[in-house]
Design a protein around this motif. Structure first.
Motif, PDB file in Angstrom:
ATOM      1  N   ASN A 182       0.819  -1.211   0.000  1.00 12.85           N
ATOM      2  CA  ASN A 182       0.000   0.000   0.000  1.00 12.85           C
ATOM      3  C   ASN A 182       0.857   1.266   0.000  1.00 12.85           C
ATOM      4  O   ASN A 182       0.524   2.261  -0.659  1.00 12.85           O
ATOM      5  N   VAL A 215       2.018   1.707  -3.487  1.00 12.37           N
ATOM      6  CA  VAL A 215       0.908   2.135  -4.357  1.00 12.37           C
ATOM      7  C   VAL A 215       0.634   3.619  -4.154  1.00 12.37           C
ATOM      8  O   VAL A 215       0.484   4.382  -5.131  1.00 12.37           O
ATOM      9  N   ASP A 216       0.557   4.057  -2.898  1.00  8.91           N
ATOM     10  CA  ASP A 216       0.306   5.474  -2.626  1.00  8.91           C
ATOM     11  C   ASP A 216       1.412   6.346  -3.224  1.00  8.91           C
ATOM     12  O   ASP A 216       1.144   7.415  -3.796  1.00  8.91           O
ATOM     13  N   ARG A 247       1.088   6.382  -7.111  1.00  5.87           N
ATOM     14  CA  ARG A 247      -0.019   7.242  -7.544  1.00  5.87           C
ATOM     15  C   ARG A 247       0.330   8.710  -7.357  1.00  5.87           C
ATOM     16  O   ARG A 247       0.009   9.554  -8.202  1.00  5.87           O
ATOM     17  N   TRP A 278      -1.884  -4.274 -11.634  1.00  8.83           N
ATOM     18  CA  TRP A 278      -2.297  -5.281 -10.665  1.00  8.83           C
ATOM     19  C   TRP A 278      -2.349  -6.645 -11.339  1.00  8.83           C
ATOM     20  O   TRP A 278      -3.011  -6.820 -12.363  1.00  8.83           O
ATOM     21  N   ARG A 328      -4.901  -1.972  -1.052  1.00  7.62           N
ATOM     22  CA  ARG A 328      -5.564  -0.906  -1.786  1.00  7.62           C
ATOM     23  C   ARG A 328      -6.330  -1.487  -2.972  1.00  7.62           C
ATOM     24  O   ARG A 328      -5.868  -2.422  -3.623  1.00  7.62           O
ATOM     25  N   ALA A 329      -7.467  -0.896  -3.281  1.00 11.46           N
ATOM     26  CA  ALA A 329      -8.231  -1.333  -4.453  1.00 11.46           C
ATOM     27  C   ALA A 329      -7.701  -0.632  -5.695  1.00 11.46           C
ATOM     28  O   ALA A 329      -7.292   0.534  -5.636  1.00 11.46           O
ATOM     29  N   PRO A 330      -7.676  -1.332  -6.823  1.00 11.38           N
ATOM     30  CA  PRO A 330      -7.282  -0.667  -8.069  1.00 11.38           C
ATOM     31  C   PRO A 330      -8.197   0.516  -8.376  1.00 11.38           C
ATOM     32  O   PRO A 330      -9.403   0.460  -8.123  1.00 11.38           O
ATOM     33  N   GLU A 331      -7.622   1.572  -8.903  1.00 15.19           N
ATOM     34  CA  GLU A 331      -8.401   2.732  -9.305  1.00 15.19           C
ATOM     35  C   GLU A 331      -8.705   2.668 -10.794  1.00 15.19           C
ATOM     36  O   GLU A 331      -8.083   1.906 -11.538  1.00 15.19           O
ATOM     37  N   ASP A 332      -9.678   3.461 -11.211  1.00 19.66           N
ATOM     38  CA  ASP A 332     -10.037   3.505 -12.626  1.00 19.66           C
ATOM     39  C   ASP A 332      -8.801   3.807 -13.464  1.00 19.66           C
ATOM     40  O   ASP A 332      -8.028   4.710 -13.138  1.00 19.66           O
ATOM     41  N   GLU A 350      -6.230   1.820 -13.910  1.00 20.14           N
ATOM     42  CA  GLU A 350      -5.086   0.989 -13.541  1.00 20.14           C
ATOM     43  C   GLU A 350      -5.314  -0.432 -14.074  1.00 20.14           C
ATOM     44  O   GLU A 350      -6.305  -1.076 -13.719  1.00 20.14           O
ATOM     45  N   GLU A 389      -5.575  -4.300 -14.753  1.00 21.28           N
ATOM     46  CA  GLU A 389      -5.677  -5.518 -13.950  1.00 21.28           C
ATOM     47  C   GLU A 389      -5.448  -6.705 -14.876  1.00 21.28           C
ATOM     48  O   GLU A 389      -6.150  -6.859 -15.882  1.00 21.28           O
TER      49      GLU A 389
END
Length: 211
Positions: free
Chosen positions: A34, A37-38, A41, A49, A75-79, A81, A83
């Motif tokens: 996480n 990832v933060d 981003r 992912w 963390r959840a994937p964001e729009d 990103e 997969e």
């Protein structure tokens, strides 16, 4: 265009539901990933992912099991990103990962995930061979002790620990670092990646697609 990508490999519930999980060397891997990832981003880097699946296998990597999903707490994937689902150890061979990276102009990869010496290491090796500049974020990976080649296939965690021939997780990580460093990847910690300053050299341009 994005020139760096964080590749999050197989940080999934399939591993947590196996008995071997209680021997995992980094049970808090979701927290480490996480942070990466933060950071990615915040820098405008691409986050990719990856989940491992084995359709029809009937085990925890079979999508029908319901366990081929991100580890709780991750963390959840964001729009936007990507997969990706793979069926090989490395994240390239059975996927369109290289195409995704090329489309985003990526030339530099940071690799993290499960397992250190397996899917993470093979992805780092192949990424390097394809021309990417690879950073292996070793403390944002996780693995477990490995049984001796002559040990029974159905060895239990208790038997694994009791067998003097077992390779401890710390030794697995150490050997992975020795194999990758100065050959296939730069070895780094989460703190080093997150704390990297603005003087860091510019990423290498993306390699040409293999015809």
């Amino acid at each position: 265009m994005t020139q760096r990508a964080l590749i999050v490999i197989d940080v999934q519930e399939s591993f947590r539901v196996r008995p071997l999980w209680r021997l995992i060397d980094n049970p808090d891997i979701a927290d480490d990933v996480n942070r990466l990832v933060d950071h990615a981003r915040g820098n405008g880097d691409l986050v990719v992912w990856v989940l491992h699946q084995e359709p029809g296998s009937g085990d925890v990597f079979d999508p029908a099991s319901g366990h081929v999903r991100y580890l709780d707490g991750l963390r959840a994937p964001e729009d936007g990103e990507p997969e990706i689902r793979k069926t090989s150890h490395n994240a390239f061979t059975t996927t369109n990962l290289q195409q995704v990276l090329t489309e985003h102009g990526v030339g530099e990869l940071a690799v993290c995930g499960i397992r250190t010496e397996q899917c993470c290491e093979t992805t780092a090796r192949l990424g390097s061979d394809l021309g990417y500049q690879v950073t292996f974020v070793v403390d944002a990976t996780a693995t477990n002790p490995i049984a001796h080649p002559d040990a029974p296939a159905d060895i239990t965690p208790e038997e694994l620990v009791a067998d003097p021939r077992t390779l401890p997780a710390a030794a697995v990580v150490e050997r992975t670092v020795f194999a990758l460093a100065h050959r296939f990847a730069t070895i780094a910690t989460v703190d080093e990646v997150v704390g990297a300053d603005a003087s860091k050299p510019a990423p290498q341009p993306a390699p040409e697609p293999v015809s």
